[in-house]
Design an enzyme around this catalytic site. Structure first.
Site, PDB file in Angstrom:
ATOM      1  N   GLY A 171     -14.080   1.926  -8.683  1.00  0.00           N
ATOM      2  CA  GLY A 171     -14.633   0.580  -8.667  1.00  0.00           C
ATOM      3  C   GLY A 171     -13.549  -0.478  -8.753  1.00  0.00           C
ATOM      4  N   GLY A 172     -13.872  -1.547  -9.471  1.00  0.00           N
ATOM      5  CA  GLY A 172     -12.907  -2.630  -9.627  1.00  0.00           C
ATOM      6  C   GLY A 172     -11.628  -2.203 -10.301  1.00  0.00           C
ATOM      7  N   ALA A 408      13.588  -3.133  17.077  1.00  0.00           N
ATOM      8  CA  ALA A 408      13.813  -2.323  15.887  1.00  0.00           C
ATOM      9  C   ALA A 408      15.228  -2.527  15.355  1.00  0.00           C
ATOM     10  CB  ALA A 408      13.577  -0.850  16.200  1.00  0.00           C
TER      11      ALA A 408
END
Length: 522
Positions: A171-172, A408
């Protein structure tokens, strides 16, 4: 909660130390009975193994508990201790207390510790093992997560922050560690996901295990959320200790400096050229090159399982820690893609925040081509690497090992992005593109005419490729334009890096821009 019975005379102030010790032992016994059968350590055992022996000083032990009733009530343990005699702040969630869930008391303790760590300017390490927000406390628990996120964000870039996931993190709760500098997970026992398997099944009908949804393997190899996959809890805690050996205590402190005996210069450094094949198309292990160059061959790689075409990690030169960024020809020829760009950018950003010089070893054929990369946002996500290097103020030293092509070449610590010194091995290839692609563009009309005249197009193409390679695919133009400071023999690489680091040690890092912050691509 673990409860104890006390007689009236035991509740007196004179017996508090004995009662406190009894409460602690009862709580720890309860924790052992719940954690050990699952093959997991208790929160206090984890702290003990993380820190130097007998250095943990716990704070707010009784907050949330009931001293008179004889139990400890908080699902998080907070305090201070040392790692290699350096002070750190640490908090550990206690899964034996209400599943390690976070409520108001736990949130207050964690935020208070982060604020103290900021005031003391010391690193903070969190040991996570929690069922998430305490449902009974509703929005109060959610608000505490918000306060933790705010405190963690305030501390970001000021003090190092390390998160060790030793159980569920759902969850959070996952965004707390996501805001820190490093996340360490273990195999088969730590999980991170925004929504768990039961919620996923209810919402989408998909059946999936915790391991497949958010296990350590997934977050180390695919999502890039984690930075190290440990074999077990002891391995995870040891990696956290190893990280600390390279990091300063705060952004204003200097990184640690270790005594170095000049007679201990690695013999492999003189033979490093033997590790790199002459053919630009033949792969080799860049990690072996790094280990040949650095003190004692010790290289602490970060995110080794994610975006393997680029290598990042910590090492020392003459006892002084540096960050290393290098292309890895063993994987996809060392090309840059969206994941490699973000991995390198975040690492460069961290090193710059904490004053660690950056040594870049270049062997890159370009960005990985294809529609998949374009759809994944290589333009936006690749730009993060440009921002990281161009805004870095620490000493930047770049060595081109074998080749550097196109865009690059620019982003891998080029002088045009602000590198202080740039070197190249003599046989390196530096150009806008390789001879195969360049010839088809530069000599397109000649090749068409050769075909019309009945000549062999393949032979003509080979001839033009040879000419282009001799004239353009070499370091000469870069030397002429000042984009390279010197060509160096491979055997000189370590000594040149060490001298450059010594010269750049007093580099000033003031920023005179009036802006609040740049609007870099996120």
């Amino acid at each position: 909660m673990s409860t104890l019975e006390f007689t009236s005379d035991q509740i007196g102030r004179e017996n508090f130390a004995e009662r406190a010790a009894a409460m602690l032992e009862a709580a720890e016994e309860r924790a052992r009975s719940r954690q050990h059968p699952k093959g997991r350590l208790t929160a206090r055992e984890r702290i003990t193994r993380l820190l130097d022996p007998n250095t943990f000083h716990e704070i707010n032990r009784f907050q949330g508990g009931d001293i008179d009733a004889g139990f400890l009530g908080s699902a998080v343990i907070t305090g201070f201790g040392t790692i290699d005699e350096r002070m750190v702040a640490v908090w550990a969630q206690d899964f034996s207390v209400q599943g390690g869930t976070l409520g108001q008391v736990e949130g207050e303790k964690i935020v208070r510790l982060i604020e103290q760590a900021l005031t003391l300017r010391i690193p903070i390490i969190s040991l996570l093992d929690s069922g998430g927000a305490r449902i009974q406390e509703g929005v109060t628990a959610l608000a505490e997560y918000g306060r933790i996120f705010k405190a963690t964000s305030t501390a970001s870039g000021v003090i190092p922050q390390i998160s060790v996931i030793l159980g569920p993190c759902a969850g959070g709760a996952v965004y707390g560690p996501a805001l820190t500098d490093f996340i360490i997970m273990t195999k088969r026992s730590s999980y991170m996901f925004v929504t768990g398997p039961s919620v996923v099944k209810a919402a989408t009908g998909e059946e999936i295990s915790s391991e497949d949804l958010g296990g350590g393997d997934l977050h180390n190899t695919q999502s890039g959320v984690a930075h190290f996959l440990a074999e077990d809890e002891d391995d995870a805690l040891e990696y956290a200790r190893a990280l600390m050996t390279y990091l300063p205590s705060n952004c204003q402190d200097s990184p640690p400096h270790y005594a170095f005996d000049p007679s201990c210069i690695p013999a492999a450094a003189a033979r490093v050229g033997n590790l790199v094949p002459e053919s630009a198309k033949q792969p080799y292990d860049m990690v072996s090159v790094v280990e040949a160059l650095v003190d004692h061959g010790e290289f602490l790689e970060v995110q080794s399982l994610f975006a393997p075409s680029i290598v990042v990690g910590f090492a020392c030169f003459e006892g002084r820690p540096v960050g290393i960024v290098a292309n890895q020809p063993l994987h996809d020829a060392g090309t840059l893609d969206v994941n490699a760009s973000e991995k390198a950018a975040r690492f460069v950003q961290f090193c710059d925040a904490f004053g660690l010089p950056i040594v870049t070893l270049v062997d890159v054929p370009g960005y990985r081509p294809g529609s998949e990369q374009e759809r994944a946002g290589i333009i936006r996500r690749g730009a993060k690497m440009i921002t990281a290097y161009s805004s870095a103020t620490v000493p930047l030293i770049t060595v081109i090992i074998r080749k550097a092509y196109g865009g690059a070449y620019i982003v891998m610590g080029s002088k045009s992005l602000g590198a202080d010194v740039n070197y190249s091995w003599p046989a390196s290839e530096i150009a806008v593109m390789g001879s195969e692609g360049a010839v088809d563009i530069l000599f397109r009309r000649e090749l068409i005419k050769a075909g019309e005249d009945g000549k062999s197009i393949a032979e003509q193409r080979a001839k033009y490729q040879e000419e282009y390679a001799k004239q353009s695919v070499n370091p000469n133009l870069s030397l002429k334009k000042g984009e390279l400071d010197a060509l160096i023999e491979p055997s000189q690489t370590r000594s040149v890096i060490c001298r450059s680091l010594s010269v750049l040690r007093t580099k000033q890092r003031e920023c005179h821009s009036p802006r609040i912050h740049a609007n870099a691509p996120l």
